[in-house]
Motif scaffolding. Structure first.
Motif, PDB file in Angstrom:
ATOM      1  N   PRO A  94       0.805  -1.205   0.000  1.00  9.14           N
ATOM      2  CA  PRO A  94       0.000   0.000   0.000  1.00  9.14           C
ATOM      3  C   PRO A  94       0.846   1.265   0.000  1.00  9.14           C
ATOM      4  O   PRO A  94       1.945   1.286   0.546  1.00  9.14           O
ATOM      5  CB  PRO A  94      -0.790  -0.124   1.310  1.00  9.14           C
ATOM      6  N   GLY A  95       0.312   2.285  -0.626  1.00  9.68           N
ATOM      7  CA  GLY A  95       0.942   3.594  -0.639  1.00  9.68           C
ATOM      8  C   GLY A  95      -0.128   4.651  -0.495  1.00  9.68           C
ATOM      9  O   GLY A  95      -1.315   4.371  -0.672  1.00  9.68           O
ATOM     10  N   MET A  96       0.277   5.860  -0.189  1.00  6.37           N
ATOM     11  CA  MET A  96      -0.718   6.905   0.029  1.00  6.37           C
ATOM     12  C   MET A  96      -0.150   8.274  -0.326  1.00  6.37           C
ATOM     13  O   MET A  96       0.995   8.592   0.001  1.00  6.37           O
ATOM     14  CB  MET A  96      -1.181   6.913   1.488  1.00  6.37           C
ATOM     15  N   MET A  97      -0.972   9.078  -1.014  1.00  2.00           N
ATOM     16  CA  MET A  97      -0.671  10.489  -1.218  1.00  2.00           C
ATOM     17  C   MET A  97      -1.681  11.310  -0.418  1.00  2.00           C
ATOM     18  O   MET A  97      -2.867  10.986  -0.390  1.00  2.00           O
ATOM     19  CB  MET A  97      -0.759  10.867  -2.695  1.00  2.00           C
ATOM     20  N   VAL A  98      -1.208  12.365   0.208  1.00  4.33           N
ATOM     21  CA  VAL A  98      -2.063  13.265   0.976  1.00  4.33           C
ATOM     22  C   VAL A  98      -1.931  14.652   0.360  1.00  4.33           C
ATOM     23  O   VAL A  98      -0.915  15.330   0.535  1.00  4.33           O
ATOM     24  CB  VAL A  98      -1.664  13.289   2.463  1.00  4.33           C
ATOM     25  N   ASP A  99      -2.936  15.046  -0.423  1.00  2.47           N
ATOM     26  CA  ASP A  99      -2.891  16.306  -1.184  1.00  2.47           C
ATOM     27  C   ASP A  99      -1.677  16.361  -2.104  1.00  2.47           C
ATOM     28  O   ASP A  99      -1.223  17.441  -2.475  1.00  2.47           O
ATOM     29  CB  ASP A  99      -2.916  17.532  -0.261  1.00  2.47           C
ATOM     30  N   ARG A 100      -1.113  15.192  -2.406  1.00  3.68           N
ATOM     31  CA  ARG A 100       0.075  15.096  -3.265  1.00  3.68           C
ATOM     32  C   ARG A 100       1.224  15.945  -2.732  1.00  3.68           C
ATOM     33  O   ARG A 100       2.087  16.424  -3.492  1.00  3.68           O
ATOM     34  CB  ARG A 100      -0.273  15.458  -4.714  1.00  3.68           C
ATOM     35  N   ILE A 113       2.769   3.863   4.547  1.00  5.47           N
ATOM     36  CA  ILE A 113       2.140   4.123   5.839  1.00  5.47           C
ATOM     37  C   ILE A 113       2.470   3.006   6.825  1.00  5.47           C
ATOM     38  O   ILE A 113       2.126   1.840   6.592  1.00  5.47           O
ATOM     39  CB  ILE A 113       0.618   4.264   5.689  1.00  5.47           C
ATOM     40  N   SER A 114       3.119   3.364   7.917  1.00  8.20           N
ATOM     41  CA  SER A 114       3.555   2.361   8.895  1.00  8.20           C
ATOM     42  C   SER A 114       2.601   2.197  10.064  1.00  8.20           C
ATOM     43  O   SER A 114       2.626   1.168  10.749  1.00  8.20           O
ATOM     44  CB  SER A 114       4.951   2.710   9.420  1.00  8.20           C
ATOM     45  N   SER A 115       1.754   3.212  10.314  1.00  5.59           N
ATOM     46  CA  SER A 115       0.867   3.146  11.477  1.00  5.59           C
ATOM     47  C   SER A 115      -0.283   4.122  11.310  1.00  5.59           C
ATOM     48  O   SER A 115      -0.172   5.100  10.550  1.00  5.59           O
ATOM     49  CB  SER A 115       1.625   3.475  12.763  1.00  5.59           C
ATOM     50  N   GLU A 120      -2.543   9.710  10.384  1.00  6.75           N
ATOM     51  CA  GLU A 120      -3.367  10.799  10.912  1.00  6.75           C
ATOM     52  C   GLU A 120      -2.567  12.089  11.067  1.00  6.75           C
ATOM     53  O   GLU A 120      -3.104  13.180  10.861  1.00  6.75           O
ATOM     54  CB  GLU A 120      -3.996  10.382  12.234  1.00  6.75           C
ATOM     55  N   ASP A 121      -1.295  11.983  11.405  1.00  2.59           N
ATOM     56  CA  ASP A 121      -0.448  13.179  11.496  1.00  2.59           C
ATOM     57  C   ASP A 121      -0.309  13.848  10.122  1.00  2.59           C
ATOM     58  O   ASP A 121      -0.328  15.084  10.007  1.00  2.59           O
ATOM     59  CB  ASP A 121       0.933  12.826  12.041  1.00  2.59           C
ATOM     60  N   LEU A 122      -0.173  13.028   9.073  1.00  2.51           N
ATOM     61  CA  LEU A 122      -0.102  13.570   7.715  1.00  2.51           C
ATOM     62  C   LEU A 122      -1.405  14.277   7.358  1.00  2.51           C
ATOM     63  O   LEU A 122      -1.395  15.351   6.738  1.00  2.51           O
ATOM     64  CB  LEU A 122       0.182  12.445   6.718  1.00  2.51           C
ATOM     65  N   TRP A 123      -2.517  13.683   7.737  1.00  2.00           N
ATOM     66  CA  TRP A 123      -3.819  14.293   7.472  1.00  2.00           C
ATOM     67  C   TRP A 123      -3.953  15.626   8.189  1.00  2.00           C
ATOM     68  O   TRP A 123      -4.403  16.609   7.602  1.00  2.00           O
ATOM     69  CB  TRP A 123      -4.947  13.351   7.897  1.00  2.00           C
ATOM     70  N   ARG A 124      -3.577  15.646   9.454  1.00  2.00           N
ATOM     71  CA  ARG A 124      -3.704  16.881  10.240  1.00  2.00           C
ATOM     72  C   ARG A 124      -2.829  17.998   9.653  1.00  2.00           C
ATOM     73  O   ARG A 124      -3.251  19.165   9.597  1.00  2.00           O
ATOM     74  CB  ARG A 124      -3.318  16.628  11.692  1.00  2.00           C
ATOM     75  N   ASP A 125      -1.621  17.646   9.253  1.00  2.00           N
ATOM     76  CA  ASP A 125      -0.730  18.656   8.673  1.00  2.00           C
ATOM     77  C   ASP A 125      -1.347  19.260   7.411  1.00  2.00           C
ATOM     78  O   ASP A 125      -1.288  20.479   7.192  1.00  2.00           O
ATOM     79  CB  ASP A 125       0.631  18.037   8.335  1.00  2.00           C
ATOM     80  N   ALA A 126      -1.926  18.404   6.580  1.00  2.00           N
ATOM     81  CA  ALA A 126      -2.532  18.883   5.337  1.00  2.00           C
ATOM     82  C   ALA A 126      -3.774  19.735   5.614  1.00  2.00           C
ATOM     83  O   ALA A 126      -4.006  20.755   4.955  1.00  2.00           O
ATOM     84  CB  ALA A 126      -2.888  17.702   4.436  1.00  2.00           C
ATOM     85  N   LEU A 127      -4.559  19.336   6.594  1.00  2.00           N
ATOM     86  CA  LEU A 127      -5.772  20.083   6.932  1.00  2.00           C
ATOM     87  C   LEU A 127      -5.447  21.460   7.515  1.00  2.00           C
ATOM     88  O   LEU A 127      -6.260  22.386   7.430  1.00  2.00           O
ATOM     89  CB  LEU A 127      -6.628  19.293   7.926  1.00  2.00           C
ATOM     90  N   ALA A 128      -4.263  21.598   8.082  1.00  2.00           N
ATOM     91  CA  ALA A 128      -3.862  22.871   8.690  1.00  2.00           C
ATOM     92  C   ALA A 128      -3.404  23.894   7.650  1.00  2.00           C
ATOM     93  O   ALA A 128      -3.254  25.078   7.962  1.00  2.00           O
ATOM     94  CB  ALA A 128      -2.746  22.630   9.706  1.00  2.00           C
TER      95      ALA A 128
END
Length: 310
Positions: A94-100, A113-115, A120-128
């Motif tokens: 699996p792989g993941m892009m967050v807002d590229r 993604i390891s955990s 969720e930290d990546l998501w929060r950073d992007a949402l900020a």
């Protein structure tokens, strides 16, 4: 059966001054996955569990690309195109892009993604981050002509700085029964499956007095369960020479059930028209009129079965 047709019309309204702080930010999460990937159900589980949290439920929009490891029966041409984002001779799932987004010193926007906490930290950073542009979707269903008219409108902050802005529109489907998902049980269900896109790399957005208009027509495969689908639209940069320079500014989503003029019953009309499709055991869709002796998978509506041709 004739394909249904989606017509999409997108525009951003002209507004003299808009505060970036007033624009609601939503993020685009793109998951690379596949039925041959034994670890993919684990990360899919992370996603589904995290989306149940209030801070993410309405702010994280997911599209899955069945590529990165091996193709399967859900793989599209744009899924294959998006392996470009790995920016490497080999890819993975699996792989993941967050807002590229691409982290500092990295060469690719695709994360391993390891955990759940890392994700969720990546998501929060992007949402900020400040969106800079809003993306709001509305839609109307023309039942008689089998048309769905979608409008995406919004406003751009005066400080918005995108060198090559593009708009990308996906059709996405939930609740698809797996044929055989490695690393999961027999009842595994695929979510957030990207079915179609206007263009792999988006279409140019030309701001004219702060506004643009974009039209596109989708032919909808009758095998898709339309009532389980939704539209995702995002505005991003696109640099054909650099996968790390394709940042998504903002994203929005509209489920089919929320289209204007739809009732609960109407949303499922096309899904009730069960279509049959035949696949090889490796998940490749084939023409049922040209079957040679062997074992195949038949999917009709929500039912899956094996057939033997002698």
């Amino acid at each position: 059966m004739k394909n249904s047709l989606l017509i999409l019309s997108l525009c951003i309204s002209s507004v003299a001054v808009v505060s970036a702080q007033t624009i609601n930010k939503k993020i685009l999460v793109e998951e690379f996955t596949g039925e041959g990937c034994v670890n993919c159900p684990r990360v899919a589980g992370y996603v589904h569990t995290s989306l149940e949290k209030e801070e993410f439920a309405d702010n994280v929009i997911v599209v899955c690309h069945h590529s990165g490891y091996h193709d399967d029966w859900l793989t599209t041409d744009f899924d294959r195109d998006y392996k470009w984002f790995y920016n490497a001779p080999s890819t993975f799932a699996p792989g993941m892009m967050v807002d590229r987004n691409t982290p500092e010193s990295a060469t690719s926007p695709v994360y391993s993604i390891s955990s759940p906490s890392m994700m969720e930290d990546l998501w929060r950073d992007a949402l900020a981050e400040i969106a800079g542009v809003s993306v709001n979707i509305s839609a109307e269903h023309d039942k008689e002509n089998k048309l769905i008219k979608v409008r995406v409108d919004g406003v751009a902050d005066s400080s918005l700085d995108i060198e090559n802005p593009v708009v990308t529109v996906f059709l996405v489907e939930d609740d698809i029964e797996a044929i055989h998902q490695t690393g999961a049980g027999e009842d595994y269900i695929h979510q957030h499956v990207g079915r179609a896109v206007n263009s792999s790399w988006g279409e140019p957005v030309v701001f004219n007095g702060g506004s643009y208009v974009y039209d596109y027509e989708f032919n909808v495969d009758p095998f898709w369960m339309t009532g389980n689908m939704y539209v995702v639209a995002c505005i991003s940069n696109y640099n054909s020479e650099d996968p790390t320079d394709c940042k998504v500014m903002n994203t929005s989503k509209l489920p089919f059930s929320d289209f204007k003029g739809l009732s609960v019953g109407i949303a499922s009309i096309e899904a009730e028209e069960e279509s049959e499709a035949i696949y090889t055991l490796s998940g490749i869709k084939i023409d049922s009129k040209t079957l040679s002796p062997g074992i195949y998978i038949r999917k009709k509506g929500s039912e899956t079965s094996k057939i033997i041709i002698r």
